[in-house]
Design a protein around this motif. Structure first.
Motif, PDB file in Angstrom:
ATOM      1  N   UNK A   1       3.300  -0.528 -12.018  1.00 41.48           N
ATOM      2  CA  UNK A   1       4.384  -1.386 -11.531  1.00 41.48           C
ATOM      3  C   UNK A   1       3.909  -2.340 -10.434  1.00 41.48           C
ATOM      4  N   UNK A   2       2.588  -2.418 -10.230  1.00 41.52           N
ATOM      5  CA  UNK A   2       2.042  -3.430  -9.336  1.00 41.52           C
ATOM      6  C   UNK A   2       1.670  -2.962  -7.954  1.00 41.52           C
ATOM      7  N   UNK A   3       1.800  -1.675  -7.662  1.00 43.55           N
ATOM      8  CA  UNK A   3       1.483  -1.163  -6.333  1.00 43.55           C
ATOM      9  C   UNK A   3       0.011  -0.767  -6.235  1.00 43.55           C
ATOM     10  N   UNK A   4      -0.555  -0.879  -5.036  1.00 36.14           N
ATOM     11  CA  UNK A   4      -1.860  -0.300  -4.730  1.00 36.14           C
ATOM     12  C   UNK A   4      -1.597   1.097  -4.178  1.00 36.14           C
ATOM     13  N   UNK A   5      -2.096   2.132  -4.851  1.00 36.42           N
ATOM     14  CA  UNK A   5      -1.632   3.488  -4.594  1.00 36.42           C
ATOM     15  C   UNK A   5      -2.787   4.424  -4.241  1.00 36.42           C
ATOM     16  N   UNK A   6      -2.556   5.267  -3.237  1.00 42.81           N
ATOM     17  CA  UNK A   6      -3.460   6.346  -2.879  1.00 42.81           C
ATOM     18  C   UNK A   6      -2.755   7.656  -3.198  1.00 42.81           C
ATOM     19  N   UNK A   7      -3.399   8.502  -3.992  1.00 40.62           N
ATOM     20  CA  UNK A   7      -2.871   9.821  -4.294  1.00 40.62           C
ATOM     21  C   UNK A   7      -3.668  10.875  -3.552  1.00 40.62           C
ATOM     22  N   UNK A   8      -2.980  11.727  -2.807  1.00 39.95           N
ATOM     23  CA  UNK A   8      -3.640  12.742  -1.990  1.00 39.95           C
ATOM     24  C   UNK A   8      -3.429  14.118  -2.601  1.00 39.95           C
ATOM     25  N   UNK A   9      -4.513  14.884  -2.713  1.00 36.35           N
ATOM     26  CA  UNK A   9      -4.437  16.274  -3.188  1.00 36.35           C
ATOM     27  C   UNK A   9      -5.339  17.152  -2.320  1.00 36.35           C
ATOM     28  N   UNK A  10      -4.903  18.388  -2.100  1.00 33.76           N
ATOM     29  CA  UNK A  10      -5.680  19.314  -1.286  1.00 33.76           C
ATOM     30  C   UNK A  10      -6.892  19.862  -2.046  1.00 33.76           C
ATOM     31  N   UNK A  11      -6.825  19.862  -3.377  1.00 30.55           N
ATOM     32  CA  UNK A  11      -7.840  20.511  -4.198  1.00 30.55           C
ATOM     33  C   UNK A  11      -8.800  19.517  -4.833  1.00 30.55           C
TER      34      UNK A  11
ATOM     35  N   UNK B   1      -4.033  -1.052  -7.842  1.00 35.64           N
ATOM     36  CA  UNK B   1      -5.215  -0.184  -7.779  1.00 35.64           C
ATOM     37  C   UNK B   1      -4.806   1.271  -7.596  1.00 35.64           C
ATOM     38  N   UNK B   2      -5.691   2.179  -8.000  1.00 35.41           N
ATOM     39  CA  UNK B   2      -5.473   3.616  -7.873  1.00 35.41           C
ATOM     40  C   UNK B   2      -6.674   4.243  -7.185  1.00 35.41           C
ATOM     41  N   UNK B   3      -6.397   5.100  -6.218  1.00 32.92           N
ATOM     42  CA  UNK B   3      -7.445   5.854  -5.543  1.00 32.92           C
ATOM     43  C   UNK B   3      -6.933   7.265  -5.289  1.00 32.92           C
ATOM     44  N   UNK B   4      -7.719   8.261  -5.658  1.00 34.12           N
ATOM     45  CA  UNK B   4      -7.369   9.647  -5.377  1.00 34.12           C
ATOM     46  C   UNK B   4      -8.293  10.184  -4.291  1.00 34.12           C
ATOM     47  N   UNK B   5      -7.699  10.919  -3.357  1.00 36.57           N
ATOM     48  CA  UNK B   5      -8.431  11.423  -2.203  1.00 36.57           C
ATOM     49  C   UNK B   5      -8.154  12.910  -2.049  1.00 36.57           C
ATOM     50  N   UNK B   6      -9.211  13.668  -1.787  1.00 41.09           N
ATOM     51  CA  UNK B   6      -9.047  15.084  -1.476  1.00 41.09           C
ATOM     52  C   UNK B   6      -8.917  15.226   0.033  1.00 41.09           C
ATOM     53  N   UNK B   7      -7.863  15.887   0.481  1.00 41.21           N
ATOM     54  CA  UNK B   7      -7.688  16.044   1.910  1.00 41.21           C
ATOM     55  C   UNK B   7      -6.428  16.794   2.267  1.00 41.21           C
TER      56      UNK B   7
ATOM     57  N   UNK C   1       0.849  -1.181   0.000  1.00 38.23           N
ATOM     58  CA  UNK C   1       0.000   0.000   0.000  1.00 38.23           C
ATOM     59  C   UNK C   1       0.891   1.240   0.000  1.00 38.23           C
ATOM     60  N   UNK C   2       0.717   2.063  -1.019  1.00 43.94           N
ATOM     61  CA  UNK C   2       1.609   3.193  -1.268  1.00 43.94           C
ATOM     62  C   UNK C   2       0.814   4.486  -1.286  1.00 43.94           C
ATOM     63  N   UNK C   3       1.453   5.578  -0.828  1.00 43.48           N
ATOM     64  CA  UNK C   3       0.790   6.874  -0.816  1.00 43.48           C
ATOM     65  C   UNK C   3       1.701   7.910  -1.454  1.00 43.48           C
ATOM     66  N   UNK C   4       1.104   8.779  -2.267  1.00 50.13           N
ATOM     67  CA  UNK C   4       1.807   9.914  -2.862  1.00 50.13           C
ATOM     68  C   UNK C   4       1.038  11.169  -2.472  1.00 50.13           C
TER      69      UNK C   4
END
Length: 279
Positions: free
Chosen positions: A106-116, A150-156, A88-91
């Motif tokens: 590349x095979x990672x399950x990733x969460x991308x965080x953005x303020x906007x 997997x890819x997930x984007x989160x606002x926070x 589980x990876x976070x950017x």
């Protein structure tokens, strides 16, 4: 930042934009840039080549000590980046999602965080297209096919807990997030990283900008020596202040410190790639 956005005084358009905001209101400043369609001011247009090479490279690289001298011992990069499929990876501050998508490819399950919210929408649209038909810039010469994660984007807000769902991450990648923070927030960044990473988890940093005088205004703020001071020394990230926070001291050890062969144009030759392991 792109030279096309550089002002004669040495300030960038982004730096000048932030002069009108207090430190406590920097989140609003970033959101305003997204909402005014100025996300290209920091857009690199592709994922990090330095991170791609670190993930894929099979041979050994020569680490560099904190004093700048090369060590004799060689570290197998593949050994540093041997992860389970459920990693589980976070950017944070993920922008348009280039590195998030590349890591998923590349095979990672990733969460991308953005303020906007606008930034999240842009990243989601990019991911929808790119995951279906990936461009060559997502891979290096040593690429071997893996199942897409997997890819997930989160606002926070990175510094608040409402977005994280009590998750602990195995890997967090930081490129231009720390340099976007006002220097007074650096110790909070280190403490928050320690909170989000599971024991043994890795904080991978493409350290930028190292060429910029730390006394000059940002963002981006110069970071030469800052990662080591924050994460290994337990300092406040204001290099030369000789202050310690007591919050991050002893929570990380630096496992790798190399000069990448490839990086983005404005950091090529000065960027460093570091890996800090959460104790």
């Amino acid at each position: 930042m792109s030279s096309s956005h550089q002002r004669p005084s040495g300030q960038t358009n982004v730096t000048q934009h932030f002069e009108a905001y207090s430190v406590d209101d920097h989140n609003s400043a970033w959101s305003e840039l997204w909402d005014s369609h100025n996300g290209d001011l920091w857009d690199k247009g592709s994922p990090s080549p330095a991170l791609i090479d670190a993930l894929e490279k099979e041979d050994s690289l020569t680490p560099i000590a904190s004093d700048g001298h090369r060590k004799r011992a060689l570290v197998p990069v593949r050994q540093m980046f041997t992860f389970p499929d459920s990693m589980l990876t976070e950017v944070q501050g993920c922008g348009k999602g280039y590195d998030v998508v590349m890591l998923a490819l590349h095979g990672f399950d990733v969460v991308g965080l953005e303020i906007s919210p606008t930034g999240v929408s842009v990243a989601e649209e990019y991911a929808r297209h790119e995951l279906q038909d990936p461009r060559e810039y997502n891979f290096g010469a040593a690429w071997y096919k893996r199942e897409t994660g997997t890819v997930k984007f989160v606002q926070g807000d990175f510094f608040k807990s409402h977005w994280e769902d009590e998750l602990k991450y195995d890997l967090i990648y930081d490129y231009t997030f720390l340099c976007a923070l006002h220097p007074t927030m650096r110790s909070r960044w280190a403490s928050r990283m320690a909170h989000l990473l599971s024991p043994g988890g890795m904080l991978v940093c493409l350290e930028f900008p190292l060429y910029k005088d730390p006394s000059l205004p940002g963002p981006p703020w110069g970071l030469k020596g800052v990662h080591w001071d924050l994460l290994e020394e337990g300092g406040d990230g204001i290099v030369g202040s000789r202050k310690t926070t007591g919050e991050s001291d002893g929570r990380f050890r630096r496992a790798l410190y190399i000069k990448p062969e490839r990086s983005y144009e404005h950091g090529q030759g000065t960027d460093m790639l570091s890996v800090y392991v959460r104790k």
